[in-house]
Design a protein around this motif. Sequence first.
Motif, PDB file in Angstrom:
ATOM      1  N   LEU A   1      11.413  23.679  55.849  1.00 26.41           N
ATOM      2  CA  LEU A   1      12.280  22.732  55.142  1.00 26.41           C
ATOM      3  C   LEU A   1      11.628  22.375  53.807  1.00 26.41           C
ATOM      4  CD1 LEU A   1      13.357  20.207  57.962  1.00 26.41           C
ATOM      5  CD2 LEU A   1      14.783  21.941  56.868  1.00 26.41           C
ATOM      6  N   PRO A   2      12.417  22.146  52.763  1.00 28.29           N
ATOM      7  CA  PRO A   2      11.846  21.799  51.456  1.00 28.29           C
ATOM      8  C   PRO A   2      11.397  20.334  51.405  1.00 28.29           C
ATOM      9  CG  PRO A   2      14.239  21.849  51.323  1.00 28.29           C
ATOM     10  CD  PRO A   2      13.888  22.289  52.713  1.00 28.29           C
ATOM     11  N   VAL A   3      10.235  20.066  52.010  1.00 31.36           N
ATOM     12  CA  VAL A   3       9.731  18.689  52.087  1.00 31.36           C
ATOM     13  C   VAL A   3       8.520  18.504  51.170  1.00 31.36           C
ATOM     14  CG1 VAL A   3      10.575  18.273  54.429  1.00 31.36           C
ATOM     15  CG2 VAL A   3       8.340  19.355  54.105  1.00 31.36           C
ATOM     16  N   HIS A   4       8.464  19.300  50.100  1.00 33.56           N
ATOM     17  CA  HIS A   4       7.248  19.364  49.290  1.00 33.56           C
ATOM     18  C   HIS A   4       7.422  18.914  47.851  1.00 33.56           C
ATOM     19  CE1 HIS A   4       9.573  22.871  48.359  1.00 33.56           C
ATOM     20  NE2 HIS A   4       8.706  23.309  47.459  1.00 33.56           N
ATOM     21  N   LYS A   5       8.657  18.696  47.387  1.00 31.20           N
ATOM     22  CA  LYS A   5       8.858  18.407  45.963  1.00 31.20           C
ATOM     23  C   LYS A   5       9.268  16.953  45.739  1.00 31.20           C
ATOM     24  CE  LYS A   5       9.731  22.978  44.074  1.00 31.20           C
ATOM     25  NZ  LYS A   5      10.589  23.804  43.206  1.00 31.20           N
ATOM     26  N   LYS A   6       8.595  16.320  44.771  1.00 33.55           N
ATOM     27  CA  LYS A   6       8.902  14.930  44.429  1.00 33.55           C
ATOM     28  C   LYS A   6      10.122  14.892  43.510  1.00 33.55           C
ATOM     29  CE  LYS A   6       4.062  13.459  44.611  1.00 33.55           C
ATOM     30  NZ  LYS A   6       2.943  12.888  43.841  1.00 33.55           N
ATOM     31  N   ARG A   7      11.279  14.875  44.132  1.00 30.95           N
ATOM     32  CA  ARG A   7      12.513  14.767  43.359  1.00 30.95           C
ATOM     33  C   ARG A   7      13.573  14.127  44.253  1.00 30.95           C
ATOM     34  NH1 ARG A   7      13.513  21.294  42.922  1.00 30.95           N
ATOM     35  NH2 ARG A   7      14.000  21.688  45.123  1.00 30.95           N
ATOM     36  N   LEU A   8      14.569  13.526  43.620  1.00 29.54           N
ATOM     37  CA  LEU A   8      15.573  12.777  44.372  1.00 29.54           C
ATOM     38  C   LEU A   8      16.304  13.642  45.392  1.00 29.54           C
ATOM     39  CD1 LEU A   8      17.157  10.439  41.672  1.00 29.54           C
ATOM     40  CD2 LEU A   8      15.876   9.748  43.700  1.00 29.54           C
ATOM     41  N   SER A   9      16.506  14.901  45.058  1.00 27.31           N
ATOM     42  CA  SER A   9      17.246  15.774  45.968  1.00 27.31           C
ATOM     43  C   SER A   9      16.530  15.957  47.302  1.00 27.31           C
ATOM     44  CB  SER A   9      17.499  17.137  45.313  1.00 27.31           C
ATOM     45  OG  SER A   9      16.271  17.771  44.993  1.00 27.31           O
ATOM     46  N   SER A  10      15.213  15.673  47.333  1.00 23.07           N
ATOM     47  CA  SER A  10      14.479  15.797  48.587  1.00 23.07           C
ATOM     48  C   SER A  10      14.975  14.795  49.630  1.00 23.07           C
ATOM     49  CB  SER A  10      12.976  15.601  48.351  1.00 23.07           C
ATOM     50  OG  SER A  10      12.450  16.667  47.587  1.00 23.07           O
ATOM     51  N   LEU A  11      15.607  13.719  49.164  1.00 28.86           N
ATOM     52  CA  LEU A  11      16.128  12.714  50.108  1.00 28.86           C
ATOM     53  C   LEU A  11      17.212  13.293  51.017  1.00 28.86           C
ATOM     54  CD1 LEU A  11      16.243   9.592  47.772  1.00 28.86           C
ATOM     55  CD2 LEU A  11      14.690   9.961  49.702  1.00 28.86           C
ATOM     56  N   LYS A  12      17.789  14.411  50.610  1.00 32.93           N
ATOM     57  CA  LYS A  12      18.776  15.063  51.473  1.00 32.93           C
ATOM     58  C   LYS A  12      18.161  15.496  52.800  1.00 32.93           C
ATOM     59  CE  LYS A  12      21.403  16.983  47.554  1.00 32.93           C
ATOM     60  NZ  LYS A  12      21.814  18.239  46.864  1.00 32.93           N
ATOM     61  N   GLN A  13      16.849  15.637  52.811  1.00 31.79           N
ATOM     62  CA  GLN A  13      16.178  16.103  54.027  1.00 31.79           C
ATOM     63  C   GLN A  13      16.055  15.000  55.082  1.00 31.79           C
ATOM     64  OE1 GLN A  13      15.656  19.348  54.374  1.00 31.79           O
ATOM     65  NE2 GLN A  13      16.569  19.446  52.322  1.00 31.79           N
TER      66      GLN A  13
END
Length: 371
Positions: free
Chosen positions: A56-68
Amino acid sequence: MKVIQILPELNSGGVERGTLEVGKHLIENGHQSIVISNGGRQVEQLEAEGSRHITLPVHKKRLSSLKQVKVLRKLFEQEQPNILHLRSRLPAWLAWLAWRKMDPQTRPRLITTVHGFYSVNLYSKIMTRGERVICVSNSVKDYVRHNYPDVPAEKLTVIHRGVSPEQFPYGFEPDAKWLTEWQQKYPQLKDKYVITLPGRITRWKGPLDFIEVLAALKAKGIPAHGLLVGEPHPKKMDFFEEVKAAIKASSLERDITLVGHRSDLREIMAVSNVVVSCSTDPEAFGRVTLEALALGKPVAGYAHGGVAEQLDALLPAGKINLGDHRAMVNLLTTWHAAPPSVTQRQEFSLQSMLNAVMTSYTELDKAPREL
């Protein structure tokens, strides 16, 4: 038990190594192990040792990560783990946001590990939100207690990182095939006093200090050769160029070798005369220096953080005041003439670490829930 560990990626590093070690131990003891990350070169080994990996893309500091967050909550509900172990800040936030909306009576028990001296702010405080908080050294525990005094002391437990004596046996010598290949690739090391600085090439690991120390040793006539064993982060290539420029400016192109990333660091340390730690920021623990000491190799290191704790226990003579290049040069000069002996001891064993982690898991799994 079923345990889920979550971290950004599975490439190189102490956090990644510890995750694999815990996963392997769980499987060997009849438990289930799942690791969530964005993937990386160590996924193959993780899965070969019996753990499941979920990418899962749990590595990038960006708002879209909140989708996880919703993805993780659904995953936790499906898997129903006993323990959720958070090992890094960004995935910890995502997992915690998912976890806190679950039924407090049935959700997994939450453990965090404070692996470093993070910047002190709300973002970092997530690593103290576990129902149990593992600190990888006494220095890290002191950092948590000083900077987050509202964290109950009874939640904190120190579990030092550990080294396997099977993987890093005292007095280890590489096999003949490895030695031949190494000598063919790096003939410049023949008859040299080899000093190795392992670790990713970043400013805080101290490669610029290392270069100054090498230059001073050469000026004193010591036949020293430095090895920088590690790779730069793709986003830190400017600093890598700065390191190469510093080597050139000191006329050390023939005296320092940039080895890059290697999977045979054990062998490299075994054929080195000394391993050094020049970290300008304190290491939370410093696994590589402990591995070198386990092999019986002397370590000279700046005496702060976890490295100071190791040297206090295993080689006090190797302690250097932070940034004191002259003291390191003098110590290495002395050691060149009379190499120190590193006592074979089991102060920090991998088995002790794994037993302590398992104890934390089982105790929390059985503990009453705070509803």
